[in-house]
Design a protein around this motif. Structure first.
Motif, PDB file in Angstrom:
ATOM      1  N   ASN A  22       0.838  -1.197   0.000  1.00 16.01           N
ATOM      2  CA  ASN A  22       0.000   0.000   0.000  1.00 16.01           C
ATOM      3  C   ASN A  22       0.875   1.250   0.000  1.00 16.01           C
ATOM      4  O   ASN A  22       0.622   2.202  -0.743  1.00 16.01           O
ATOM      5  N   LYS A  23       1.941   1.211   0.818  1.00 14.05           N
ATOM      6  CA  LYS A  23       2.839   2.368   0.880  1.00 14.05           C
ATOM      7  C   LYS A  23       3.558   2.579  -0.450  1.00 14.05           C
ATOM      8  O   LYS A  23       3.716   3.710  -0.904  1.00 14.05           O
ATOM      9  N   LEU A  24       3.968   1.479  -1.068  1.00 14.00           N
ATOM     10  CA  LEU A  24       4.635   1.589  -2.375  1.00 14.00           C
ATOM     11  C   LEU A  24       3.687   2.194  -3.412  1.00 14.00           C
ATOM     12  O   LEU A  24       4.091   2.992  -4.254  1.00 14.00           O
ATOM     13  N   ALA A  25       2.416   1.811  -3.347  1.00 17.44           N
ATOM     14  CA  ALA A  25       1.431   2.345  -4.292  1.00 17.44           C
ATOM     15  C   ALA A  25       1.352   3.862  -4.153  1.00 17.44           C
ATOM     16  O   ALA A  25       1.368   4.589  -5.153  1.00 17.44           O
ATOM     17  N   HIS A  26       1.306   4.328  -2.913  1.00 15.34           N
ATOM     18  CA  HIS A  26       1.213   5.777  -2.705  1.00 15.34           C
ATOM     19  C   HIS A  26       2.487   6.489  -3.118  1.00 15.34           C
ATOM     20  O   HIS A  26       2.490   7.709  -3.284  1.00 15.34           O
ATOM     21  N   ALA A  27       3.572   5.746  -3.278  1.00 17.04           N
ATOM     22  CA  ALA A  27       4.821   6.342  -3.758  1.00 17.04           C
ATOM     23  C   ALA A  27       5.019   6.085  -5.249  1.00 17.04           C
ATOM     24  O   ALA A  27       6.130   6.220  -5.767  1.00 17.04           O
ATOM     25  N   ASP A  28       3.935   5.710  -5.960  1.00 15.54           N
ATOM     26  CA  ASP A  28       3.981   5.434  -7.412  1.00 15.54           C
ATOM     27  C   ASP A  28       5.057   4.405  -7.766  1.00 15.54           C
ATOM     28  O   ASP A  28       5.694   4.499  -8.813  1.00 15.54           O
ATOM     29  N   THR A  29       5.293   3.451  -6.892  1.00 20.18           N
ATOM     30  CA  THR A  29       6.403   2.519  -7.100  1.00 20.18           C
ATOM     31  C   THR A  29       5.891   1.101  -7.363  1.00 20.18           C
ATOM     32  O   THR A  29       4.987   0.625  -6.674  1.00 20.18           O
ATOM     33  N   THR A  30       6.473   0.444  -8.343  1.00 18.26           N
ATOM     34  CA  THR A  30       6.026  -0.894  -8.699  1.00 18.26           C
ATOM     35  C   THR A  30       6.794  -1.966  -7.919  1.00 18.26           C
ATOM     36  O   THR A  30       7.826  -1.683  -7.313  1.00 18.26           O
TER      37      THR A  30
END
Lengths: 216, 627
Positions: free
Chosen positions: B582-590
């Motif tokens: 979820n945190k990666l998603a908010h950082a636009d990270t795959t």
């Protein structure tokens, strides 16, 4: 090698609820399960070639139904019949596989047995007999082109009629075929007893030519 | 024989073939010689249920046991329901016509939330109380499984026992136990208590739920010491050896998917963050090409189908996909059998693959970029680039296709209006590319059809914490998208936001929603998967009447440390992993896929020491001389 064949079958019991459209799919899969090599139409969406002489209404049983198909291997017709019968669902049964002797245009008549369950078979039988003896029965027939009037006199013969404690039994011969086609329900729906009938069972028992020979 | 009461009414209803059974492949047994009778119920109509693979597998599996008899049951259409209610016809098994209330198990598969009221309606049509607490006997036990069982709370008042995870083993185990219970004269409570000790079995009546004042969950606690606090899902470790039917029931009435199906793999390596199936079916396990080929051929022989689909969440991820297609084409082409591969991915869709599937019949092509811009695709971890989408469409056009269908979603976390407009921009680029191709299919126009769904955040995904967009917001975004499309070559269809809203409430709901489900059913909700039958007012009205706040369930961001209604169920993937994602998603990270690199989702613990996909893929590369 190609051979045009005509498959005669019975459709009874649960199978009478298989609609005509569903029947063609059912037969395609039956040929596949039997491992019989059949001819497919060519073109964009190839399908197994099948022509039904006289589609049966949903809910009717039939004892001498038939359709044409094309075999593309040299297999004895008795073997074709055996192999199909082994993989057919309950209610469908092949009686004969033969060459196509006649043209479907030669079909002129079909015989039907009707069992009409009702509260008061005696009176229903009486009223029905009176109705079927009328000199003229004009009904509305719905076709693709619209509604038109149709004179049924001359298009049917009562072969037998009787009743027991629960039902009226009727054997009818009706004009059938490419030009004129009378569904037994058309006659029944226009009779004065239609509302009294609790359940109708219909069975097509013969498909006949103009001189009353079986369609072969 | 068809019972007289039924026979008298069959011609009054549409497509009576749905109610008579008797199809080739259906299993008939002597009821005096079987010990356990199971009614496998699909809470929707015949055409939908008969397309469902899980039912085919479990039907065959149960019936492979001589002393078990499993029959099929579907929800009747409205006309048939009227007939059944007015004539007093109880819901029956399609094979025997016997009322299912006399069976030992009534088993539901929960494929989508909108079928929940269908479960209640079928129990009622069977002549049974819908509430589990009002059914006192040892038979029938009402059980349910399937993807929606991952948050079964809104159905806990009605279902006695949920099966968590894959059913090939546990279904038989609980049936065996039931036979023992019958022989030894146990009570229903005794049976449920014993069943709850079997791994993968969740008996909701044996778990207490307490709440905080703000309505969130305080704790879920078992009422006995000898049943697990957390129920871990069951999986089949060795997919290559799992039971698979060699026969299917072949319907007369045409179902939605009318073809043979062979399952090629379970789980998914991709980790698309919106996709529940991608997480709850982990870990990834595949079958060998030889097994799939043999199985597919046997099925075509026994069913007579002219089409076979290679079924999974992502069939092109099968390691042996190309050798498999080569094997299958040796017999399928000659027999005019069409191979279909649903769920192809745009990033590994090769020309060779296209050629292989197009050999028998050409139809349209369907892809799911899901998001209109690269940024939003990164957020949802749909690792597909615009270049790959364009290349795939070019390959398709060069192969003679002129229709492409693209699936998108709106309401994704972090979404902006640019992401919505991006959908229209992408579609336009595909149209432009078509007309710029010198070798495009001649004499035909192109059609890019866009289908846009409203995003429903689901349990056990990294987006389980996310609020759903409100209906007003969906409405605004749909208008924005529609006005962004400027060509007739692009056709747009948008999903109904109100359906997605109800789905979200049920998907993330707790036990208090049982009353809502019951009230919505009493108000007439049943076949809600069909837009013509869905009346959203029944749901919103029921929520209001019962004093529950829909926004609390659907439109609220949930804190990472909040106890979710489904947290006592363990699907392998850990909550820590979901939070990380979820945190990666908010950082636009795959996140890379499981073959590239293990992301430590923790589902590998279910493999009991066997290697998971990352390690296995390294072995595969070595064996094939690529490592």
């Amino acid at each position: 090698m190609q051979r045009n064949i005509r498959i005669f079958f019975e459709k009874t019991g649960r199978a009478k609820y298989i609609s005509h459209l569903d029947m063609t799919r059912c037969w395609t899969r039956t040929f596949n399960r039997a491992g019989l090599p059949m001819w497919y139409t060519e073109g964009f969406n190839p399908h197994l070639y099948m022509t039904f002489a006289l589609p049966l209404s949903l809910g009717f049983e039939g004892l001498c139904e038939s359709f044409d198909a094309r075999l593309i291997a040299d297999i004895p017709l008795d073997e074709v019949k055996e192999r199909l019968n082994q993989v057919l669902p309950t209610g469908l049964q092949i009686s004969r596989v033969a060459d196509q002797k006649m043209n479907a245009r030669e079909i002129k008549w079909a015989d039907y047995e009707l069992c009409l369950e009702c509260e008061n078979p005696k009176s229903v039988h009486e009223k029905l007999t009176e109705f079927l003896n009328r000199d003229s029965i004009v009904v509305e027939k719905r076709t693709k082109k619209g509604v038109k009037d149709m004179e049924l006199n001359g298009l049917y013969t009562v072969l037998e009629s009787s009743f027991d404690e629960t039902s009226v039994l009727l054997k009818l011969r009706l004009a059938t075929g490419v030009e004129t086609n009378v569904n037994p329900m058309l006659l029944l729906e226009n009779s004065p007893v239609y509302a009294e009938i609790l359940q109708t069972s219909v069975r097509r028992t013969a498909v006949l030519t103009a001189d009353l020979n079986n369609f072969e | 024989m068809i019972p007289k009461k039924l026979e008298r009414n069959l011609l009054k209803v549409q497509k009576p073939g749905r109610y008579i059974g008797g199809e080739p492949g259906s299993v008939h047994k002597d009821k005096t010689k079987v010990d356990e009778r199971i009614a496998f119920c699909f809470p929707d109509m015949y055409e939908v249920g008969m397309s469902h693979l899980g039912m085919k597998i479990l039907y065959s599996l149960y019936n492979s046991r001589e002393n078990f008899w499993c029959e099929r049951v579907f929800a009747p259409d409205v006309d048939m329901e009227d007939v059944m209610r007015s004539e007093g016809i109880l819901l029956y098994g399609l094979e025997s016509f016997d009322p299912i209330k006399d069976f030992d198990f009534i088993a539901f598969t929960l494929q989508y939330e909108m079928s929940y009221t269908g479960v209640l309606n079928m129990l009622d049509l069977a002549g049974l109380p819908v509430r589990a607490s009002e059914r006192k006997e040892l038979s029938p036990i009402v059980i349910a499984g399937g993807p929606c069982a991952c948050n079964p709370e809104p159905l806990t008042a009605f279902v006695d026992l949920f099966l968590i995870g894959e059913g090939e083993e546990v279904n038989l185990e609980i049936t065996e136990l039931h036979l023992k219970a019958k022989n030894e004269g146990w009570s229903k409570e005794q049976y449920l208590h014993e069943a709850a000790k079997i791994p993968g079995v969740y008996v909701p009546s044996l778990y207490d739920v307490t709440y905080h004042e703000d309505g969130t969950i305080k704790a879920v606690t078992p009422i006995y010491d000898d049943i697990p606090e957390k129920i871990t899902k069951r999986i089949i470790v060795d997919m290559d050896k799992v039971f698979y039917p060699d026969k299917f029931v072949v319907p007369f009435v045409e179902p939605v998917h009318d073809r043979a199906m062979v399952e090629v793999l379970r789980g998914c390596i991709r980790g698309c963050r919106f996709c529940q199936a991608g997480f709850i079916y982990r870990p990834f396990r595949e079958k060998r090409a030889e097994t799939i080929d043999k199985c597919g051929k046997a099925l075509c022989d026994s069913t007579g189908y002219n089409e076979i689909s290679l079924t999974s969440l992502s069939t092109s991820d099968l390691s042996e996909i190309e050798p498999l297609l080569d094997k299958m084409l040796t017999w399928s082409q000659e027999r005019k059998i069409n191979l279909s591969l649903p769920s192809l991915r745009v990033d590994n869709f090769s020309e060779a693959l296209l050629e292989k599937i197009a050999k028998v019949r050409k139809s349209g092509l369907t892809f799911a970029p899901e998001g209109g811009t690269q940024r939003i695709r990164d957020v949802i971890n749909k690792n597909v680039s615009e270049e790959e989408i364009m290349n795939t469409c070019r390959t398709a056009f060069e192969g003679g296709y002129t229709n492409v269908k693209l699936y998108f979603m709106m309401g994704l976390p972090t979404e902006t209006d640019d992401d919505i407009r991006g959908i229209a921009v992408l579609a336009q680029k595909i149209v432009d590319m078509f007309y710029a191709m010198p070798n495009r299919p001649k004499g035909k126009g192109v059609n890019v059809s866009i289908s846009c769904a409203c995003f429903v955040p689901k349990p056990f995904t990294p987006f389980q914490f996310e609020p759903q967009d409100t209906m007003e917001e969906f409405d605004r975004k749909q208008k924005l998208l529609r006005s962004s499309i400027t060509t007739r070559k692009v056709t747009l269809s948008c999903h109904d936001a109100s359906t997605s809203f109800v789905e979200e409430i049920l998907a993330k709901g707790d036990r208090r929603l049982c009353d809502v489900v019951e009230l919505a059913w009493k108000k007439g909700s049943r076949l809600d998967g069909w837009s013509e039958h869905l009346d959203i007012e029944r749901w919103t009205g029921s929520m209001k009447e019962l004093g529950l706040d829909a926004a609390f369930y659907a439109n609220r961001r949930r804190a990472y440390d909040e106890i979710e209604p489904w947290e006592h169920l363990d699907y392998g993937v850990s909550k820590e992993f979901l939070i990380r994602e979820n945190k990666l998603a908010h950082a636009d990270t795959t996140t890379p896929n499981c073959k590239q690199k293990c992301s430590a989702c923790a589902a590998n613990k279910l493999l009991k020491g066997e290697k998971c996909v990352a390690a296995k893929y390294q072995d595969f590369l070595r064996e094939n001389g690529k490592g």
